[in-house]
Every structure is written in C-alpha cells, then in structure tokens.
Design an enzyme around this catalytic site. Structure first.
Site, PDB file in Angstrom:
ATOM      1  N   ASN A  56      -7.260  -3.213  14.484  1.00 35.51           N
ATOM      2  CA  ASN A  56      -8.650  -3.584  14.182  1.00 35.51           C
ATOM      3  C   ASN A  56      -8.735  -4.761  13.210  1.00 35.51           C
ATOM      4  O   ASN A  56      -9.783  -5.010  12.638  1.00 35.51           O
ATOM      5  CB  ASN A  56      -9.418  -2.371  13.623  1.00 35.51           C
ATOM      6  CG  ASN A  56      -8.805  -1.854  12.314  1.00 35.51           C
ATOM      7  OD1 ASN A  56      -7.823  -2.407  11.812  1.00 35.51           O
ATOM      8  ND2 ASN A  56      -9.389  -0.808  11.761  1.00 35.51           N
ATOM      9  N   GLU A 114      -9.638  -2.091   5.479  1.00 34.30           N
ATOM     10  CA  GLU A 114     -10.271  -1.885   6.781  1.00 34.30           C
ATOM     11  C   GLU A 114     -11.443  -2.855   6.946  1.00 34.30           C
ATOM     12  O   GLU A 114     -11.892  -3.470   5.966  1.00 34.30           O
ATOM     13  CB  GLU A 114     -10.767  -0.437   6.868  1.00 34.30           C
ATOM     14  CG  GLU A 114      -9.657   0.617   6.790  1.00 34.30           C
ATOM     15  CD  GLU A 114      -8.853   0.765   8.083  1.00 34.30           C
ATOM     16  OE1 GLU A 114      -8.873  -0.148   8.931  1.00 34.30           O
ATOM     17  OE2 GLU A 114      -8.200   1.814   8.245  1.00 34.30           O
ATOM     18  N   ASP A 140       0.820  -1.217   0.000  1.00 37.54           N
ATOM     19  CA  ASP A 140       0.000   0.000   0.000  1.00 37.54           C
ATOM     20  C   ASP A 140       0.851   1.263   0.000  1.00 37.54           C
ATOM     21  O   ASP A 140       2.077   1.200   0.133  1.00 37.54           O
ATOM     22  CB  ASP A 140      -0.972  -0.009   1.203  1.00 37.54           C
ATOM     23  CG  ASP A 140      -0.310  -0.470   2.496  1.00 37.54           C
ATOM     24  OD1 ASP A 140       0.937  -0.461   2.573  1.00 37.54           O
ATOM     25  OD2 ASP A 140      -1.028  -0.840   3.437  1.00 37.54           O
ATOM     26  N   HIS A 186      -7.086  -5.050  10.330  1.00 36.80           N
ATOM     27  CA  HIS A 186      -6.892  -4.768   8.904  1.00 36.80           C
ATOM     28  C   HIS A 186      -5.600  -5.379   8.377  1.00 36.80           C
ATOM     29  O   HIS A 186      -4.634  -5.560   9.125  1.00 36.80           O
ATOM     30  CB  HIS A 186      -6.996  -3.268   8.588  1.00 36.80           C
ATOM     31  CG  HIS A 186      -5.834  -2.417   8.998  1.00 36.80           C
ATOM     32  ND1 HIS A 186      -5.905  -1.456   9.977  1.00 36.80           N
ATOM     33  CD2 HIS A 186      -4.564  -2.351   8.529  1.00 36.80           C
ATOM     34  CE1 HIS A 186      -4.742  -0.838  10.095  1.00 36.80           C
ATOM     35  NE2 HIS A 186      -3.910  -1.365   9.230  1.00 36.80           N
TER      36      HIS A 186
HETATM   37  C1  GLP Z   1      -0.552   0.129   8.519  1.00 40.01           C
HETATM   38  C2  GLP Z   1      -0.175  -0.650   7.269  1.00 40.01           C
HETATM   39  C3  GLP Z   1      -0.371  -2.130   7.461  1.00 40.01           C
HETATM   40  C4  GLP Z   1       0.287  -2.568   8.755  1.00 40.01           C
HETATM   41  C5  GLP Z   1      -0.383  -1.879   9.912  1.00 40.01           C
HETATM   42  C6  GLP Z   1       0.193  -2.271  11.266  1.00 40.01           C
HETATM   43  O1  GLP Z   1      -1.891   0.401   8.591  1.00 40.01           O
HETATM   44  N1  GLP Z   1      -0.909  -0.231   6.135  1.00 40.01           N
HETATM   45  O2  GLP Z   1       0.173  -2.840   6.349  1.00 40.01           O
HETATM   46  O3  GLP Z   1       0.186  -3.972   8.901  1.00 40.01           O
HETATM   47  O4  GLP Z   1      -0.185  -0.482   9.729  1.00 40.01           O
HETATM   48  O5  GLP Z   1       1.350  -1.551  11.481  1.00 40.01           O
HETATM   49  P1  GLP Z   1       2.343  -1.746  12.682  1.00 40.01           P
HETATM   50  O6  GLP Z   1       3.208  -2.905  12.283  1.00 40.01           O
HETATM   51  O7  GLP Z   1       3.111  -0.471  12.733  1.00 40.01           O
HETATM   52  O8  GLP Z   1       1.551  -2.001  13.895  1.00 40.01           O
END
Ligand code: GLP
Length: 248
Positions: free
Chosen positions: A137, A144, A68, A139
C-alpha cells in the site's frame, strides 16, 4: 525526483544495493546506516555478509538504526525485527552489538523509547544512508497511508493490508498472530537521512512503485513523500517496475 535503477532480477537488485552500502562503509568506516526488515532486503544482507567474509568489508565501527519494531514483541521473539536483524545480518558480520539500535517493542514507555531513538540518531550525527522497502500500500517503515510528511518516531497502528501481507506464511502464519501496533521511525525521521535507497521486487509492489514515482506527492502513498529528497534512489526489479509509464 528519485533516481531509478531497474534490474532484471532481485539478485541484481541486492548486488547493486549492497555495493552502495559497501562503498559507503569503505569511504567512511564509522558510517551510520539505517536498515529495514521484510523479505526484500534479505538478499542484500546476505550479499553484505558475503562481502564481509570474502573481501573483509569491515563493520567494526559502523552504527545502525532499524526502521521499526512490532509493539509487544521482545528481541528474542523469532518474528521481532531485532531477531530478524541478528539472524540475517548482525551475527554474520563484525558489527559491535552495542552499535546496533532497534526500537524495543517491550519498552515500558513507548514515547520515551521513541524519543531516545531520535536523540541517539542526532547524537551520532544523523543517518548516512537509510535502506527502505515498501509495503503493497506504499507504506515505508510502518508509516501507513495518511502518515504526515513530518512524522517522527512513534507508536502506530497497522492497517489490515499490512497485517495480511505479513501473515502470508513468510513471517507470521496467521493474521491473528500479528501485533496490531508497532514503533516506527517517522517519515520526517527517514527523510533526514543524507541518502535513501528504496528496494522493491515482485509484481505485488508494482502499483505502489508507480504511485510513489509517478503519482502525486501525498501521504496517501507514504513512499511518494520521498520525491523531493535530495539523494534518493529506487532500485527495482522488472516486475516491480512493470507499471511505470516513463522511461528510466
Ligand atoms: C513491513 C516493514 C517495512 C517493509 C514492508 C515490506 O511492513 N515494516 O519496512 O518495507 O514490510 O516488506 P516485504 O519486503 O516483506 O515486502
């Protein structure tokens, strides 16, 4: 159901994840890898960079696709995911920059950008392994809750929970600075990878992990939509695994 590996620490999670990717690259030097951003995979990227430096792990033929990108940020912005990947991994290894695909958050036509991303994945024969994190959450990428199981790469809106999680000081300092939209590979896009490795560390992920592995198969928890994937592994530290009821 996904295979579950529970490690004592996040260092161990990173070592296990990097070992899976290293094995993939050694057995198929022109592997197509899917990558994620966020705090969770940072240590895995550091370990892959170490394996390159100390053991000559060769990325010269590897192609990569990222999940993304924030809508509106260009690749030079220090919170863009292109910047993140260059900074945490690509500049430390011998990958060819033109073999790294990160969606362009400033593309004039987001729909064309997303279509081109999917076409490119198909053109190289699909993704061999996709590394994922998970949001608080549930995702995955920026899909989402509510995202359909067959969703494709597209422009999406972020929830307040995701905006808040990404502006707790680790990345953005202020919720107002976080873009409200992103380009994201769809759940259908990710599910087509031949292998999926999802990482989760820390107690903030415990509810999402319990829902993903032990709750129903539902878009309410996007990561639960990996339950029927043929080759999916969750690598967790003990804090992220702390709300699991079954023994793994
Ligand atoms: C963002 C990214 C996700 C990632 C998530 C969790 O929203 N788009 O791909 O998995 O954050 O991130 P973190 O590893 O910093 O908790």
């Amino acid at each position: 159901m996904p295979k579950v590996i529970i490690c004592k620490t996040d260092d161990e999670v990173a070592k296990k994840a990097a070992a899976i990717f290293a094995k993939q690259i050694r057995s198929k030097p022109d592997s197509v890898l899917g990558f994620a951003t966020g705090s969770t995979p940072e240590k895995t990227y550091a370990e892959l960079a170490r394996l390159h430096k100390t053991e000559g792990l060769d990325f010269s033929k590897v192609r990569t696709f990222n999940l993304d990108e924030y809508w509106g940020l260009d690749g030079d912005h220090n919170q863009s995911y292109r910047y993140f990947m260059n900074d945490r991994l690509f500049k430390h290894i011998n990958i060819k920059p033109w073999n790294t695909f990160v969606l362009d958050g400033t593309a004039v036509n987001p729909m064309l950008e997303c279509k081109a991303f999917e076409t490119k994945i198909l053109a190289v024969g699909g993704v061999d392994i996709w590394l994922l994190g998970i949001g608080n959450n549930g995702h995955i990428a920026f899909n989402e809750p509510g995202s359909p199981v067959d969703s494709r790469t597209r422009l999406v809106s972020l929830t307040q929970s995701t905006i808040d999680a990404n502006s707790d000081g680790r990345f953005f300092k202020n919720p107002a600075d976080v873009p409200r939209c992103a380009l994201s590979a769809g759940i259908g896009t990710v599910r087509e990878a031949r292998k999926i490795v999802l990482l989760a560390t820390g107690s903030k992920k415990a509810d999402a992990i319990a829902a993903a592995l032990e709750g129903p198969f539902t878009p309410d928890c996007p990561a639960s939509l990996l339950q029927d994937h043929k080759d999916c592994t969750f690598i967790l530290d003990s804090a992220a695994a702390s709300k699991l009821k079954k023994k793994y």
